[in-house]
Design an enzyme around this catalytic site. Structure first.
Site, PDB file in Angstrom:
ATOM      1  N   ARG A 229     -58.102   8.100  -6.978  1.00  0.00           N
ATOM      2  CA  ARG A 229     -57.181   8.214  -5.839  1.00  0.00           C
ATOM      3  C   ARG A 229     -55.734   8.121  -6.288  1.00  0.00           C
ATOM      4  O   ARG A 229     -54.873   8.844  -5.807  1.00  0.00           O
ATOM      5  CB  ARG A 229     -57.498   7.165  -4.786  1.00  0.00           C
ATOM      6  CG  ARG A 229     -56.744   5.871  -4.912  1.00  0.00           C
ATOM      7  CD  ARG A 229     -56.760   5.075  -3.639  1.00  0.00           C
ATOM      8  NE  ARG A 229     -58.059   4.507  -3.377  1.00  0.00           N
ATOM      9  CZ  ARG A 229     -58.473   3.342  -3.881  1.00  0.00           C
ATOM     10  NH1 ARG A 229     -57.688   2.634  -4.679  1.00  0.00           N
ATOM     11  NH2 ARG A 229     -59.656   2.879  -3.589  1.00  0.00           N
TER      12      ARG A 229
ATOM     13  N   LYS B 288     -48.662  -9.085  -2.522  1.00  0.00           N
ATOM     14  CA  LYS B 288     -49.554  -7.936  -2.717  1.00  0.00           C
ATOM     15  C   LYS B 288     -50.282  -7.574  -1.412  1.00  0.00           C
ATOM     16  O   LYS B 288     -49.681  -7.512  -0.367  1.00  0.00           O
ATOM     17  CB  LYS B 288     -50.516  -8.214  -3.879  1.00  0.00           C
ATOM     18  CG  LYS B 288     -49.767  -8.171  -5.202  1.00  0.00           C
ATOM     19  CD  LYS B 288     -50.652  -8.291  -6.410  1.00  0.00           C
ATOM     20  CE  LYS B 288     -51.519  -7.115  -6.668  1.00  0.00           C
ATOM     21  NZ  LYS B 288     -51.318  -6.483  -7.981  1.00  0.00           N
TER      22      LYS B 288
ATOM     23  N   GLN C 189     -44.514  -1.992  -7.003  1.00  0.00           N
ATOM     24  CA  GLN C 189     -45.739  -1.941  -6.211  1.00  0.00           C
ATOM     25  C   GLN C 189     -45.574  -2.690  -4.889  1.00  0.00           C
ATOM     26  O   GLN C 189     -46.045  -2.243  -3.861  1.00  0.00           O
ATOM     27  CB  GLN C 189     -46.896  -2.551  -7.003  1.00  0.00           C
ATOM     28  CG  GLN C 189     -48.231  -2.405  -6.321  1.00  0.00           C
ATOM     29  CD  GLN C 189     -49.240  -3.390  -6.888  1.00  0.00           C
ATOM     30  OE1 GLN C 189     -49.023  -4.596  -6.919  1.00  0.00           O
ATOM     31  NE2 GLN C 189     -50.356  -2.864  -7.363  1.00  0.00           N
TER      32      GLN C 189
ATOM     33  N   ASP D 112     -57.665  -2.024  -2.313  1.00  0.00           N
ATOM     34  CA  ASP D 112     -58.577  -2.591  -3.311  1.00  0.00           C
ATOM     35  C   ASP D 112     -59.134  -3.953  -2.900  1.00  0.00           C
ATOM     36  O   ASP D 112     -60.123  -4.407  -3.460  1.00  0.00           O
ATOM     37  CB  ASP D 112     -57.825  -2.802  -4.635  1.00  0.00           C
ATOM     38  CG  ASP D 112     -57.496  -1.497  -5.323  1.00  0.00           C
ATOM     39  OD1 ASP D 112     -58.158  -0.498  -5.036  1.00  0.00           O
ATOM     40  OD2 ASP D 112     -56.562  -1.486  -6.145  1.00  0.00           O
TER      41      ASP D 112
ATOM     42  N   THR E 172     -46.182   3.164  -9.860  1.00  0.00           N
ATOM     43  CA  THR E 172     -46.769   2.751  -8.588  1.00  0.00           C
ATOM     44  C   THR E 172     -46.863   3.964  -7.683  1.00  0.00           C
ATOM     45  O   THR E 172     -46.029   4.876  -7.753  1.00  0.00           O
ATOM     46  CB  THR E 172     -45.898   1.664  -7.914  1.00  0.00           C
ATOM     47  OG1 THR E 172     -46.041   1.749  -6.496  1.00  0.00           O
ATOM     48  CG2 THR E 172     -44.427   1.858  -8.227  1.00  0.00           C
ATOM     49  N   GLY E 173     -47.854   3.938  -6.818  1.00  0.00           N
ATOM     50  CA  GLY E 173     -48.036   5.034  -5.868  1.00  0.00           C
ATOM     51  C   GLY E 173     -46.867   5.168  -4.905  1.00  0.00           C
ATOM     52  O   GLY E 173     -46.744   6.178  -4.205  1.00  0.00           O
TER      53      GLY E 173
HETATM   54  C1  GLC Z   1     -52.942  -0.446  -6.357  1.00  0.00           C
HETATM   55  C2  GLC Z   1     -54.038   0.447  -6.874  1.00  0.00           C
HETATM   56  C3  GLC Z   1     -54.401   1.482  -5.833  1.00  0.00           C
HETATM   57  C4  GLC Z   1     -54.696   0.851  -4.512  1.00  0.00           C
HETATM   58  C5  GLC Z   1     -53.545  -0.045  -4.065  1.00  0.00           C
HETATM   59  C6  GLC Z   1     -53.838  -0.800  -2.805  1.00  0.00           C
HETATM   60  O1  GLC Z   1     -51.748   0.268  -6.263  1.00  0.00           O
HETATM   61  O2  GLC Z   1     -53.642   1.099  -8.059  1.00  0.00           O
HETATM   62  O3  GLC Z   1     -55.523   2.197  -6.246  1.00  0.00           O
HETATM   63  O4  GLC Z   1     -54.918   1.855  -3.583  1.00  0.00           O
HETATM   64  O5  GLC Z   1     -53.270  -0.967  -5.092  1.00  0.00           O
HETATM   65  O6  GLC Z   1     -54.832  -1.760  -2.950  1.00  0.00           O
END
Ligand code: GLC
Length: 804
Positions: A362, A638, A692, A495, A711-712
């Site tokens: 993902r 987080k 993140q 996650d 980071t996404g």
């Molecule tokens: C982190 C992980 C990602 C996940 C996110 C939220 O960025 O790399 O896969 O979707 O956390 O838990």
């Protein structure tokens, strides 16, 4: 507090105070050779993998040491300093420095005792080694005699873990020697007589080098402890103090490369030299060092080439708005952040270096979205790769191995896969990310033929892209939970949320709903009427289920556990309000306008803070259900009620899709690094890249950010800004322009390369609207609505849009 500023013209962030609240870093190189460098020269290098190809050592959590150090010693006074403020750390009243982080290079300037130095760290374009080019100038009126010493700390093993924790092995395989202006470090040198590179116990000789060009080496050292001296550190190496290194290599214990050259610099004169580092066999290392004989001009050319490459990449999409923070992020830093994340996924930083030996499905599919508007041809390569990591049952491989071999992989259904990757099962969302990503690519380029391209599946067989997407639908349809929404499987995007195999996640259900809308467009292109009928039916059922089961008066719940427990109800004592189901209800098109607005209002009222919207609230503490893994984190951190920045991109997009320009921009500004440049003591992280997460209001360190660069967030915020705020929404046949901006913006401009044409777009807002199109002119011709069909584009298309 501020430690630097943005130089938008040069696309640099300039650090004027070196004592930043954390190492502020930059990324250099390519997938072949990566280098991370901080503003104090701390950092490491690696070939291909930060975990398995580690060349230079860096110790996490050690105040940013070691690094690529260059020491300068005045041979008359015997005083010495470093070309970066640390490691020597001279008094800042006497030592002046600037660090310029640019696109794939970092420059450090220092002035001390009349000597000006400028070191540029970079990896030449297309090469797999690094250069530390140094220009050193005598600003006084007498001749100065200085020693310049470069120091590179090699790992004793390319596997960083072996290097750090298995010294009883790794210290006894390393050896270094010197010849021809370079230190050669060898790992497993004793295998050099084994015939033709044959492996022994999977091991072969590995060579690294540290060379000097542009001057003669006066003395050298290949042993870390000899160079530093026991009870000395990087700030006062014995070798530098002595004015001469011991001319000895290492045999066991710790190798390094240290080279000293003695320079005599006339008043006003500049001398240029370059240190070179890489993992190459000896002959190639020799050729590399020799190619820098004409040091100054080679380095100048290489640097120019690198800068023009990156600036060209970024030039495909540039904006000029009333917000300097928005411009610097979109034009340079968020874009560069997207490229770095695209290249290295989440695998190399100062907080993580890739224990996993592959790409997260993902994560990677999402990261692609951030570069599609800039480099679609790069994006499609990765899309192909990720499609080839889709199993023939339609699910994505949770981890795609670095050695991925399409058509021949094992899957989460095989014990061998689970054992090797540590991923026990499919995740509910992985393949669903393909839909927006593939759609964005095809729409950006108009390359509809891609839909028919044949790509293998991970384990066996092959199919067109269209078939791959259909299988992803099948995967979810074949894995439904108790109520008929997609099953929770191992996890969804979050996650830390384990709803159980047969649990159900609202987020995934909304993604699935959206996937069907997208696939209907592909099916329409394919004239696949019966499949459209099928999707209509499935989507209608799913939509009804989501509405019936997940809408809870003024918000969407987060999901159901497999025991039927409802997560995220408005009367739950903890975690009763979640961000993502609200934003995705809008993004997916499931929520009607009234419902969407109500949910977004709840987000604004309940989750928004001055640093962004928190992921859920209140944090888990006393009422966590069994699968609520977020409870392992401190409150406000987080996934446990932190401001998980990736989700910020989705709330920006959702507000923008609803035409709420004020809100969309507010969410952007709250979490935009550039907008916090003068709050560095709170944010701590680099003011030019995303992290993140930011600690939420339940934390005593509210506003502090963590886990920099990879980071996404980079890609979701980019999409939120480009598609959302700026409203660039291409489809297969053209471009919709639907900006959602702050009312105060009078006018803004976008320069966009699109399908071989250049679009110069001016958006005018005389009535101070947030959104809505009153008039759209393309090369002077009035359009119907806000759509530009591809046929009318010209090489230089002039677009004017008036907001209502
Ligand atoms: C982190 C992980 C990602 C996940 C996110 C939220 O960025 O790399 O896969 O979707 O956390 O838990």
């Amino acid at each position: 507090m501020k430690y630097g500023y943005f130089d938008d013209e040069k696309k640099e962030y300039v650090i004027t105070r070196p004592d930043t609240p954390a190492p502020w870093v930059n990324y250099l190189g390519s997938p072949e050779y990566g280098a991370i460098v901080s503003n104090n020269a701390g950092g490491y290098s690696f070939a291909k993998s930060g975990a398995n190809g580690r060349i230079l050592r860096y110790v996490f959590n050690q105040f940013d040491e070691p690094g690529r150090y260059i020491y300068i010693r005045d041979n008359e006074s015997r005083d010495f300093w470093s070309a970066s403020w640390q490691p020597v750390g001279k008094d800042l009243s006497e030592y002046k420095s600037e660090c310029h982080h640019g696109t794939a290079y970092t420059k450090m300037m220092a002035d001390y005792s009349g000597i000006h130095s400028e070191v540029r760290y970079y990896v030449p374009l297309g090469k797999s080694y690094e250069v530390w080019s140094l220009a050193i100038t005598n600003d006084t009126d007498k001749v100065r005699s200085v020693n310049v010493t470069g120091y590179a700390e090699f790992t004793n093993n390319s596997n960083y873990e072996q290097d750090q924790v298995n010294l009883q092995y790794s210290q006894f395989i390393t050896k270094s020697v010197f010849h021809d202006n370079r230190v050669r470090q060898m790992i497993h040198a004793n295998l050099d007589q084994i015939e033709n590179g044959k492996e022994v116990d999977n091991k072969i000789v590995v060579n690294r080098f540290f060379g000097l060009a542009g001057a003669e080496v006066q003395s050298w050292c290949g042993d870390k402890e000899e160079f530093l001296g026991r009870y000395h550190g990087y700030g006062n190496p014995q070798g530098v103090i002595n004015g001469k290194l011991n001319n000895q290599g290492n045999y066991n214990e710790n190798g390094c490369g240290a080279l000293t050259t003695a320079l005599s610099i006339a008043p006003g004169e500049t001398k240029e030299i370059a240190f070179l580092v890489g993992m190459k066999d000896d002959a190639e290392a020799g050729e590399i060092v020799a190619s820098y004989t004409d040091t100054a001009s080679v380095c100048k050319e290489e640097l120019e080439e690198l800068i023009s490459y990156w600036h060209k990449q970024l030039s495909h999409f540039q904006v000029k708005t009333p917000s300097p923070e928005f411009d610097t992020m979109i034009n340079t830093w968020n874009a560069y952040n997207c490229f770095m994340t695209f290249i290295w996924s989440r695998a190399a930083s100062f907080t993580y270096c890739g224990l996993r030996n592959g790409y997260g499905y993902r994560d990677t599919v999402q990261d692609i979205q951030g570069v599609i508007h800039l480099a679609p041809e790069m994006a499609v390569e990765k899309i192909r790769f990720m499609l080839s990591a889709q199993v023939d049952n339609g699910g994505g491989l949770p981890l795609v191995k670095f050695t991925h071999n399409p058509g021949h992989e094992d899957t989460p259904d095989d014990a061998s896969y689970v054992q090797e990757t540590g991923h026990p099962a499919y995740r509910a969302d992985d393949a669903l990310w393909l839909f927006p990503t593939v759609y964005k690519y095809v729409s950006e380029t108009g390359n509809v033929d891609f839909i028919d391209e044949v790509i293998p599946f991970a384990n066996k067989d092959e199919g067109t892209v269209y078939e791959h997407l259909k299988r992803a639908i099948d995967f979810s349809m074949n894995h439904l939970g108790k109520h008929g929404m997609p099953a929770g499987l191992y996890a969804d995007w979050n996650d830390c949320l384990r709803l159980g195999k047969d649990g159900e996640s609202t987020f995934v259900a909304l993604q699935f709903y959206y996937a069907m809308t997208i696939l209907k467009e592909f099916a329409a292109y394919k004239k696949d009427e019966s499949y459209i009928g099928y999707l209509d039916e499935c989507q209608k059922n799913l939509g009804n289920l989501i509405q019936d089961l997940c809408w809870n008066e003024d918000r969407f719940i987060r999901g159901f556990t497999e025991n039927g427990e409802v997560i995220g109800k408005r009367d739950d004592p903890e975690a009763n309000m979640w961000l993502n189901p609200q934003s995705w209800a809008v993004i997916s098109g499931l929520a009607d306008e009234k419902q969407g607005d109500l949910a977004l209002q709840q987000v604004y009222d309940r989750l928004n803070t001055e640093y962004g919207a928190i992921l859920m609230d209140p944090p888990y503490h006393a009422h966590a259900f069994d699968g609520a893994l977020a409870v392992i984190y401190n409150a406000g951190t987080k996934e446990n009620a932190g401001i998980f920045s990736q989700s910020q991109g989705w709330i920006i997009l959702a507000e923008a899709l609803r035409g709420h320009g004020e809100r969309a921009f507010e969410y952007f500004m709250e979490n935009a690094p550039a907008a916090q440049n003068d709050r560095a003591e709170i944010r701590r992280l680099e003011p030019y890249c995303y992290g993140q997460f930011t600690e939420g209001k339940a934390s005593p360190n509210f506003g502090r950010s963590h886990v920099h660069w990879l980071t996404g967030t980079a890609s979701t915020v980019m999409v939120g800004c480009v598609e959302g705020i700026l409203g660039m929404r291409p489809d297969f046949y053209g471009l919709h322009i639907a900006p959602s901006v702050p009312k105060a913006w009078d006018e803004f401009e976008i320069d966009k390369d699109f399908r071989g044409c250049h679009l110069h777009i001016t958006v005018k807002n005389p009535n101070h609207a947030e959104s809505g199109c009153k008039k759209l002119l393309v090369n002077g011709q009035e359009m119907e609505g806000n759509y530009i069909p591809e046929e009318i584009l010209t090489a230089e298309t002039v677009v004017e849009l008036y907001l209502s």
